[in-house]
Write an enzyme that holds these catalytic residues in place. Structure first.
Site, PDB file in Angstrom:
ATOM      1  N   GLU A 223      36.786  36.696  47.649  1.00 57.47           N
ATOM      2  CA  GLU A 223      37.938  36.827  48.528  1.00 57.47           C
ATOM      3  C   GLU A 223      38.779  38.008  48.090  1.00 57.47           C
ATOM      4  O   GLU A 223      38.604  38.536  46.982  1.00 57.47           O
ATOM      5  CB  GLU A 223      38.790  35.548  48.533  1.00 57.47           C
ATOM      6  CG  GLU A 223      39.532  35.256  47.249  1.00 57.47           C
ATOM      7  CD  GLU A 223      38.686  34.516  46.231  1.00 57.47           C
ATOM      8  OE1 GLU A 223      39.112  34.438  45.061  1.00 57.47           O
ATOM      9  OE2 GLU A 223      37.608  34.023  46.586  1.00 57.47           O
ATOM     10  N   ASP A 224      39.690  38.397  48.949  1.00 61.12           N
ATOM     11  CA  ASP A 224      40.599  39.482  48.632  1.00 61.12           C
ATOM     12  C   ASP A 224      41.556  39.037  47.526  1.00 61.12           C
ATOM     13  O   ASP A 224      41.808  37.847  47.335  1.00 61.12           O
ATOM     14  CB  ASP A 224      41.393  39.862  49.886  1.00 61.12           C
ATOM     15  CG  ASP A 224      42.119  41.182  49.739  1.00 61.12           C
ATOM     16  OD1 ASP A 224      41.450  42.215  49.705  1.00 61.12           O
ATOM     17  OD2 ASP A 224      43.366  41.167  49.640  1.00 61.12           O
ATOM     18  N   ARG A 225      42.064  40.010  46.794  1.00 53.62           N
ATOM     19  CA  ARG A 225      42.983  39.718  45.687  1.00 53.62           C
ATOM     20  C   ARG A 225      44.196  38.917  46.158  1.00 53.62           C
ATOM     21  O   ARG A 225      44.732  38.084  45.419  1.00 53.62           O
ATOM     22  CB  ARG A 225      43.417  41.040  45.059  1.00 53.62           C
ATOM     23  CG  ARG A 225      44.275  40.923  43.819  1.00 53.62           C
ATOM     24  CD  ARG A 225      44.359  42.283  43.134  1.00 53.62           C
ATOM     25  NE  ARG A 225      45.291  42.262  42.005  1.00 53.62           N
ATOM     26  CZ  ARG A 225      46.558  42.628  42.074  1.00 53.62           C
ATOM     27  NH1 ARG A 225      47.042  43.058  43.236  1.00 53.62           N
ATOM     28  NH2 ARG A 225      47.344  42.580  41.015  1.00 53.62           N
TER      29      ARG A 225
END
Length: 379
Positions: A223-225
């Site tokens: 997932e994105d940060r």
């Protein structure tokens, strides 16, 4: 002449030129006489024990030192089987070869095999552990050149899920600057010197529970940060090197940023990439105002595969189900979608080498503000 007399005559001939210890002398004839103990046979044949052994330099007299070292080094490990390797000075092997060649002795164990057998017999007797050269729980490597011992244990494998409750937390941990992840004294041989990511937090917990040096993660997607992971969490697998314990009871833990669910040992890592599906909520900003009625067009994305083009020239088809949407303002809205495997979400929204995209369907430049995973399921 009987076999016993032949052996006796040859042993005397050898002893006239070379001083040998009971172990090295007995080893030359023990198989020929169908006996088991090199030492006992050597005692019967050996009449000259005043000088150091020509072959091993009396190395067998010092084996108890290394066995005690093995017992001490292995006291903090769980294991039921072991194997032993040794490193000898080349001169020892060369002298052994000289004896065997000069007196035409064939079909006998070399000095290296004999030392390993003697250590194995004594270590197994003291620990009640079994020898397993194919797949041992623990491996000892004795270096007779510098009197050192290396101890390594067989990796174990773990499976669990994580919930991410804090944005700006990375999934992967940066490697140690000093060793680039290989493990060194600076990072205590963990390959990472900080624990400020999903990988770092989980690794630290694992080290505290079962010991070990390096963790190798296999993620089921990413997932994105700035994304959260909700629902049942994202699955992951770990290969843990040099563990002190071989099992971990199913356990969970929680801190301010993440929650780990059902972390446990498993027999093996998956050999093939894991098939999975993800459910996602994405908040989107549009450059142009969007009418509520226009948002309905988003549901048409589910009718055909979405094509993702990579810089390498490859293309991938993704089956996506956009099952709901929710307007927030005239320029912002939320979509809910489910898809198989991974999806470059930001590119899917913007239309960056992805077709169709949210931007193309709405005919307006759109940007992903944030997206969260509601669920990740292994098929």
């Amino acid at each position: 002449m009987s076999l016993n007399k032949i052996v006796l005559a040859l042993s005397k001939k050898i002893l006239e030129k070379y001083d040998l210890c009971d172990y090295c002398l007995g080893r030359l004839f023990v198989k020929k006489l169908n006996l088991k103990s090199n030492k006992l046979l050597g005692k019967k044949l050996n009449s000259n024990k005043k000088n150091r052994c020509y072959v091993c330099k009396n190395i067998f007299d010092n084996l108890d030192y290394f066995i005690k070292m093995m017992l001490n080094n292995s006291s903090n490990y769980e294991y039921s089987s072991f194997s032993i390797g040794i490193i000898l000075k080349p001169s020892i092997i060369e002298r052994d070869d000289i004896i065997r060649s000069k007196f035409k002795l064939q079909g006998i164990d070399g000095i290296k095999t004999s030392i390993i057998q003697e250590i194995t017999k004594n270590f197994s007797k003291r620990t009640k552990k079994i020898l397993d050269n194919r797949d041992p729980d623990i491996v000892f490597t004795i270096n007779f050149k510098d009197d050192s011992l290396e101890t390594r244990t067989k990796p174990i494998y773990l499976y669990g899920r994580y919930l991410k409750n804090e944005r700006k937390l990375q999934q992967k941990q940066k490697s140690c600057d000093n060793c680039s992840g290989k493990g060194c004294r600076t990072c205590l041989f963990h390959g990472i010197s900080e624990f400020n990511s999903i990988e770092g937090i989980v690794s630290k917990f694992v080290f505290q529970k079962v010991g070990g040096t390096i963790t190798k993660f296999s993620w089921v997607g990413s997932e994105d940060r700035t994304s959260l992971v909700k629902g049942c969490g994202r699955p992951f697998f770990i290969k843990l090197f040099n563990p002190n314990k071989r099992t971990m009871k199913k356990t969970s833990f929680k801190d301010e940023s993440i929650e780990i669910i059902s972390l446990k040992t498993i027999p093996m890592m998956p050999k093939m990439p894991v098939d999975f599906s993800s459910t996602l909520e994405c908040k989107i900003s549009s450059k142009q105002p969007i009418e509520k009625t226009l948002l309905k067009k988003l549901l048409t994305i589910s009718k055909n595969p979405v094509i993702v083009y990579e810089k390498s020239g490859k293309r991938f088809e993704k089956s996506i189900t956009l099952y709901d949407y929710k307007p927030i303002t005239s320029h912002e809205f939320v979509i809910f979608l489910k898809f198989d495997g991974g999806l470059p979400v930001k590119r899917f929204v913007q239309g960056d080498d992805v077709s169709p995209s949210i931007s193309s369907v709405l005919n307006s430049k759109c940007t992903s503000l944030e997206f969260d995973f509601l669920d990740v399921q292994i098929k």
